[in-house]
Write an enzyme that holds these catalytic residues in place. Structure first.
Site, mmCIF file in Angstrom:
data_model
loop_
_atom_site.group_PDB
_atom_site.id
_atom_site.type_symbol
_atom_site.label_atom_id
_atom_site.label_comp_id
_atom_site.label_asym_id
_atom_site.label_seq_id
_atom_site.Cartn_x
_atom_site.Cartn_y
_atom_site.Cartn_z
ATOM 1 N N GLY A 10 36.024 47.954 43.823
ATOM 2 C CA GLY A 10 34.956 47.452 42.647
ATOM 3 C C GLY A 10 34.371 46.307 42.874
ATOM 4 O O GLY A 10 35.035 45.174 43.240
ATOM 5 N N VAL B 34 33.016 40.977 38.797
ATOM 6 C CA VAL B 34 34.286 39.819 39.535
ATOM 7 C C VAL B 34 34.328 40.369 40.928
ATOM 8 O O VAL B 34 34.472 39.087 41.694
ATOM 9 C CB VAL B 34 35.440 40.289 38.645
ATOM 10 N N TYR C 140 32.216 41.206 43.297
ATOM 11 C CA TYR C 140 31.077 40.426 44.034
ATOM 12 C C TYR C 140 31.656 38.963 44.353
ATOM 13 O O TYR C 140 31.471 38.438 45.655
ATOM 14 C CB TYR C 140 29.860 40.585 43.649
ATOM 15 N N LYS D 61 42.236 42.411 19.656
ATOM 16 C CA LYS D 61 41.169 42.964 20.346
ATOM 17 C C LYS D 61 40.403 43.794 19.481
ATOM 18 O O LYS D 61 41.165 44.316 18.378
ATOM 19 C CB LYS D 61 41.643 44.006 21.617
ATOM 20 N N GLY E 141 31.778 44.913 41.311
ATOM 21 C CA GLY E 141 31.010 44.473 40.125
ATOM 22 C C GLY E 141 30.731 42.846 39.672
ATOM 23 O O GLY E 141 30.770 42.231 40.970
HETATM 24 P P1 NAD Z 1 32.102 45.768 36.291
HETATM 25 O O1 NAD Z 1 32.042 46.675 35.533
HETATM 26 O O2 NAD Z 1 31.118 44.697 36.441
HETATM 27 O O3 NAD Z 1 32.635 46.050 37.895
HETATM 28 C C1 NAD Z 1 33.196 47.336 38.153
HETATM 29 C C2 NAD Z 1 33.006 48.086 39.334
HETATM 30 O O4 NAD Z 1 33.852 48.694 39.785
HETATM 31 C C3 NAD Z 1 31.599 48.601 39.339
HETATM 32 O O5 NAD Z 1 30.711 48.085 40.551
HETATM 33 C C4 NAD Z 1 31.871 49.962 39.309
HETATM 34 O O6 NAD Z 1 30.902 50.595 40.126
HETATM 35 C C5 NAD Z 1 33.187 49.959 40.185
HETATM 36 N N1 NAD Z 1 34.013 51.238 40.175
HETATM 37 C C6 NAD Z 1 34.207 51.825 39.044
HETATM 38 N N2 NAD Z 1 35.020 52.895 39.245
HETATM 39 C C7 NAD Z 1 35.242 52.757 40.755
HETATM 40 C C8 NAD Z 1 36.092 53.651 41.520
HETATM 41 N N3 NAD Z 1 36.981 54.669 40.793
HETATM 42 N N4 NAD Z 1 36.376 53.222 42.727
HETATM 43 C C9 NAD Z 1 35.743 52.179 43.153
HETATM 44 N N5 NAD Z 1 34.633 51.348 42.228
HETATM 45 C C10 NAD Z 1 34.705 51.724 40.956
HETATM 46 O O7 NAD Z 1 33.293 44.919 35.788
HETATM 47 P P2 NAD Z 1 33.954 43.646 36.132
HETATM 48 O O8 NAD Z 1 33.383 42.800 34.898
HETATM 49 O O9 NAD Z 1 33.564 43.189 37.345
HETATM 50 O O10 NAD Z 1 35.639 43.867 36.057
HETATM 51 C C11 NAD Z 1 36.146 44.348 36.958
HETATM 52 C C12 NAD Z 1 37.585 44.652 36.400
HETATM 53 O O11 NAD Z 1 38.396 43.353 35.930
HETATM 54 C C13 NAD Z 1 37.909 45.454 35.068
HETATM 55 O O12 NAD Z 1 38.910 46.203 35.011
HETATM 56 C C14 NAD Z 1 37.954 44.297 33.996
HETATM 57 O O13 NAD Z 1 38.577 44.966 32.728
HETATM 58 C C15 NAD Z 1 38.545 43.175 34.581
HETATM 59 N N6 NAD Z 1 38.472 42.113 34.036
HETATM 60 C C16 NAD Z 1 37.101 41.446 34.147
HETATM 61 C C17 NAD Z 1 36.874 40.148 33.547
HETATM 62 C C18 NAD Z 1 35.770 39.331 33.659
HETATM 63 O O14 NAD Z 1 35.726 38.382 33.309
HETATM 64 N N7 NAD Z 1 34.711 40.226 34.024
HETATM 65 C C19 NAD Z 1 37.968 39.641 33.122
HETATM 66 C C20 NAD Z 1 39.500 40.092 33.079
HETATM 67 C C21 NAD Z 1 39.581 41.134 33.473
#
Ligand code: NAD
Length: 344
Positions: free
Chosen positions: A177, A181, A183, A80, A179
């Site tokens: 959350g 993922v 959705y 990382k 975002g």
């Molecule tokens: P993202 O930033 O698109 O979505 C995160 C969402 O969480 C946002 O809508 C944000 O407003 C919301 N949020 C933040 N703080 C909050 C709180 N206190 N209460 C409620 N909602 C809150 O991120 P993502 O890509 O959807 O990833 C979500 C999680 O999954 C992260 O922890 C990320 O590390 C993990 N993850 C993502 C992926 C990927 O492919 N995107 C892969 C593995 C792990």
């Protein structure tokens, strides 16, 4: 700053401190382990409070990638990188080019990709200096829908194990959350007839899920108290902690967020309380699996591999029951066994 005696230092193979004065780049690349293959893991851009904070984050995240890749059955090690700085104000072509040159000097021992604060345009610049980049636009693309699909499959595995059924019709599932993922996860869950209870600090993201899937909206602190079958954390890490544990009213915790347990001991408490925990790096591996299929990308093949998350989690759950030890501990052990077997 001490490195080797930090708690987060776990016999990492290589830690590279990168500095380019002209572009202002300050970055750290951590290669945790390459027994299974080149160290693969995203690059995060974050305005850390201290260099030590950045180093600890990179050390922890890179170890997590070793475990995640091993549990997903990929021929990839764990690494990382972090770029220290504000992702809204400090990005420049020179900065990402300088980062790319540092990645290139590692000759493929570390392969980078997107993470928090980094978008496909940034990675396209990195790619001008090095070919050791994955998840580029026009190839495997945005991993989030595939991560969501893997989490959905993992939720089904957890439901089967804990509730004796893997159809989700009528089950109450809270999603924190919404975002990238969250959705797509809600879309899968809704299709199966789950009742969704959701929260987000971003009102637009919240409204979209409420409107598109008829989800019930609750406040950001209320989410923990909902009486549900499954709680799916898909926002931040460490939402399972001393404070929330007292309030959680669920049978299963299974979601996308990284580092869901504030501390390992919270896994013990979950087990004692009879709450089944799907270890985060096992259930959220869909994105990295997708990236692994980047060459001659074929989504069907990627999804077939992501389907294996169901079986991997079932193996972890069964071992946990048989040995009376928490699922997070079992997953760590299986991952470590796979990594040391690869060395031999
Ligand atoms: P993202 O930033 O698109 O979505 C995160 C969402 O969480 C946002 O809508 C944000 O407003 C919301 N949020 C933040 N703080 C909050 C709180 N206190 N209460 C409620 N909602 C809150 O991120 P993502 O890509 O959807 O990833 C979500 C999680 O999954 C992260 O922890 C990320 O590390 C993990 N993850 C993502 C992926 C990927 O492919 N995107 C892969 C593995 C792990």
């Amino acid at each position: 700053m001490a490195v080797f005696n930090l708690r987060a230092y776990d016999s990492h193979e290589q830690v590279v401190f990168c500095r380019d004065v002209d572009s202002g780049l300050r970055a750290i690349i951590c290669i945790h382990n390459t027994n299974l293959g080149p160290a693969v893991g995203g690059c995060r851009m974050w305005d850390y409070n201290s260099d030590e904070g950045a180093l600890i984050d990179a050390l922890r995240l890179s170890r997590g990638m070793t475990y995640k890749n091993a549990m997903a059955g990929l021929k990839m090690g764990g690494g990382k990188s972090v770029i220290i700085g504000n992702s809204k104000t400090m990005k420049s072509e020179e900065l990402f080019r300088a980062f790319g040159r540092f990645v290139d000097k590692l000759s493929g021992k570390y392969i980078t990709a997107e993470d928090v604060g980094i978008n496909p345009n940034d990675m396209a610049i990195v790619n001008k200096e090095t070919s050791h980049v994955l998840g580029l636009e026009g190839k495997s693309g945005d991993p989030s829908p595939v991560t969501a699909y893997g989490v959905y499959k993992g939720i089904k595995a957890a439901a089967k194990h804990k509730l004796g059924r893997d159809d989700l019709d009528g089950l109450k599932i809270s999603v924190q959350g919404l975002g990238h993922v969250g959705y797509y996860l809600c879309e899968h869950l809704k299709k199966e007839g789950a009742q969704l209870i959701v929260t987000d600090i971003n009102q637009d993201n919240l409204d979209r899920v409420v409107n598109d899937f008829g989800a019930k909206e609750v406040g950001i602190n209320e989410i923990y108290e909902q009486e549900v079958d499954i709680y799916a954390p898909c926002a931040l890490g460490a939402t399972v902690n001393d404070n929330t544990l007292k309030r959680l009213n669920t049978k299963i915790i299974a979601g996308a967020a990284n580092n869901q347990l504030a501390e390992d001991r919270h896994g013990d408490i979950l087990m004692q309380r009879g709450i089944l925990y799907a270890p985060d790096y096992v259930i959220n591996a869909g994105g990295i699996i997708n990236v692994n299929f980047e060459e001659n990308y074929d989504q069907a093949k990627a999804l077939e591999k992501v389907d294996e998350i169901y079986g991997t989690l079932t193996e972890v759950f069964e071992a946990s029951d048989a040995e009376g030890r928490p699922t997070n501990v079992i997953a760590d052990e299986i991952a470590r066994r796979r990594v040391s077997a690869a060395k031999q």
